[in-house]
Design a protein around this motif. Sequence first.
Motif, PDB file in Angstrom:
ATOM      1  N   ALA A  22      -1.135   2.033  11.903  1.00 20.19           N
ATOM      2  CA  ALA A  22      -0.192   1.898  10.791  1.00 20.19           C
ATOM      3  C   ALA A  22       1.211   1.609  11.298  1.00 20.19           C
ATOM      4  N   GLU A  23       1.645   2.349  12.312  1.00 19.48           N
ATOM      5  CA  GLU A  23       3.010   2.154  12.815  1.00 19.48           C
ATOM      6  C   GLU A  23       3.155   0.821  13.542  1.00 19.48           C
ATOM      7  N   ALA A  24       2.129   0.425  14.283  1.00 22.24           N
ATOM      8  CA  ALA A  24       2.194  -0.866  14.975  1.00 22.24           C
ATOM      9  C   ALA A  24       2.253  -2.017  13.980  1.00 22.24           C
ATOM     10  N   LEU A  25       1.463  -1.952  12.928  1.00 23.40           N
ATOM     11  CA  LEU A  25       1.464  -3.010  11.916  1.00 23.40           C
ATOM     12  C   LEU A  25       2.740  -2.971  11.075  1.00 23.40           C
ATOM     13  N   HIS A  26       3.265  -1.787  10.833  1.00 24.80           N
ATOM     14  CA  HIS A  26       4.529  -1.641  10.109  1.00 24.80           C
ATOM     15  C   HIS A  26       5.662  -2.313  10.888  1.00 24.80           C
ATOM     16  N   ARG A  27       5.681  -2.110  12.197  1.00 22.76           N
ATOM     17  CA  ARG A  27       6.737  -2.714  13.029  1.00 22.76           C
ATOM     18  C   ARG A  27       6.667  -4.231  13.026  1.00 22.76           C
ATOM     19  N   ARG A  28       5.510  -4.783  12.716  1.00 23.13           N
ATOM     20  CA  ARG A  28       5.347  -6.238  12.712  1.00 23.13           C
ATOM     21  C   ARG A  28       5.633  -6.856  11.351  1.00 23.13           C
ATOM     22  N   GLY A  29       6.216  -6.105  10.449  1.00 23.86           N
ATOM     23  CA  GLY A  29       6.658  -6.678   9.188  1.00 23.86           C
ATOM     24  C   GLY A  29       5.629  -6.691   8.088  1.00 23.86           C
ATOM     25  N   ASN A  30       4.614  -5.871   8.185  1.00 29.19           N
ATOM     26  CA  ASN A  30       3.637  -5.728   7.109  1.00 29.19           C
ATOM     27  C   ASN A  30       4.032  -4.592   6.178  1.00 29.19           C
ATOM     28  N   LYS A  31       3.626  -4.684   4.929  1.00 30.12           N
ATOM     29  CA  LYS A  31       3.739  -3.558   4.015  1.00 30.12           C
ATOM     30  C   LYS A  31       2.506  -2.684   4.237  1.00 30.12           C
ATOM     31  N   VAL A  32       2.723  -1.471   4.709  1.00 29.54           N
ATOM     32  CA  VAL A  32       1.619  -0.586   5.081  1.00 29.54           C
ATOM     33  C   VAL A  32       1.592   0.626   4.167  1.00 29.54           C
ATOM     34  N   ILE A  33       0.422   0.894   3.614  1.00 28.72           N
ATOM     35  CA  ILE A  33       0.194   2.108   2.822  1.00 28.72           C
ATOM     36  C   ILE A  33      -0.861   2.922   3.549  1.00 28.72           C
ATOM     37  N   ILE A  34      -0.541   4.160   3.881  1.00 28.31           N
ATOM     38  CA  ILE A  34      -1.500   5.024   4.547  1.00 28.31           C
ATOM     39  C   ILE A  34      -2.121   5.984   3.537  1.00 28.31           C
ATOM     40  N   GLY A  35      -3.382   6.317   3.762  1.00 28.45           N
ATOM     41  CA  GLY A  35      -4.075   7.259   2.905  1.00 28.45           C
ATOM     42  C   GLY A  35      -4.630   8.413   3.707  1.00 28.45           C
ATOM     43  N   GLY A  36      -4.696   9.589   3.083  1.00 25.28           N
ATOM     44  CA  GLY A  36      -5.253  10.760   3.744  1.00 25.28           C
ATOM     45  C   GLY A  36      -5.299  11.934   2.794  1.00 25.28           C
ATOM     46  N   ARG A  37      -5.853  13.036   3.270  1.00 20.88           N
ATOM     47  CA  ARG A  37      -6.027  14.216   2.427  1.00 20.88           C
ATOM     48  C   ARG A  37      -4.886  15.210   2.529  1.00 20.88           C
ATOM     49  N   ARG A  38      -4.033  15.092   3.559  1.00 23.54           N
ATOM     50  CA  ARG A  38      -3.001  16.109   3.806  1.00 23.54           C
ATOM     51  C   ARG A  38      -1.625  15.552   3.454  1.00 23.54           C
TER      52      ARG A  38
END
Length: 251
Positions: A22-38
């Motif tokens: 997520a962080e690597a793709l975020h740094r490359r200018g993508n809109k990143v949405i992360i999902g999880g339970r916590r």
Amino acid sequence: MKLTGNTIFITGGGSGIGRGLAEALHRRGNKVIIGGRRPGVLDEVIAANPGMAAIEIDVGNASNIEAVAAKLIADYPDLNVLINNAGIMLLDSAAGRIDDARMAATITTNLMGPIRVTSAFVEHLKTKPDAVIAYTTSVLGFVPLALSAVYSSTKAALHSYVLSQRFLLKDAGVRVLEIAPPWVRTDLLNSRDAEQAMPLDAFIDETMVALGTDTDEVLVENARMLRNNPGPNEHALVTGFNEQLTALLAG
């Protein structure tokens, strides 16, 4: 895979490989949405990465998956990349009585979860340019860890599912990728400080290079021997691998 200009949803994005991707793709200018339970973990990640977004999702809950998918498609209509990364790894005893609750949780999270998540998004993804569905499997799908036989089996099954889905979507404009990590320093089996495991940063760096190519299987170099093992003579490596890992984990 195109590495910039995407809108990407990553399950299990709060820690380990999911957060690293997520962080690597975020740094490359993508809109990143992360999902999880916590929620606390998700909040920590997005606070450290301004512009990233997060949503709670339980990949073991079919109705929750459908609700989250509907919301994400409505809120992010340009969403074109799905990375199924969420998973759990528990020890078991294939030589004895299997704990039914552990088995069910592992299969539901690691196999049924990504299948359900993809099912909820696939028709939307068919309408998007540069669409990608990716799955984080494991080299343990090819050379199983006997002490975690159910986990290894789910990764082998997911690999098989990927092959079928890739074939069926080959003319639909959706690429289907498989990321098969080796042992990486994450929270799985408390491996964060394991010297024999691959450092997470190194794994992410090498994986990002591979993601930027036209490969369907995203492998770091030290995963290739295990990936290439299945076949009529596979048992020797499986035996040696498990003898070594059993001794290491016991020590």
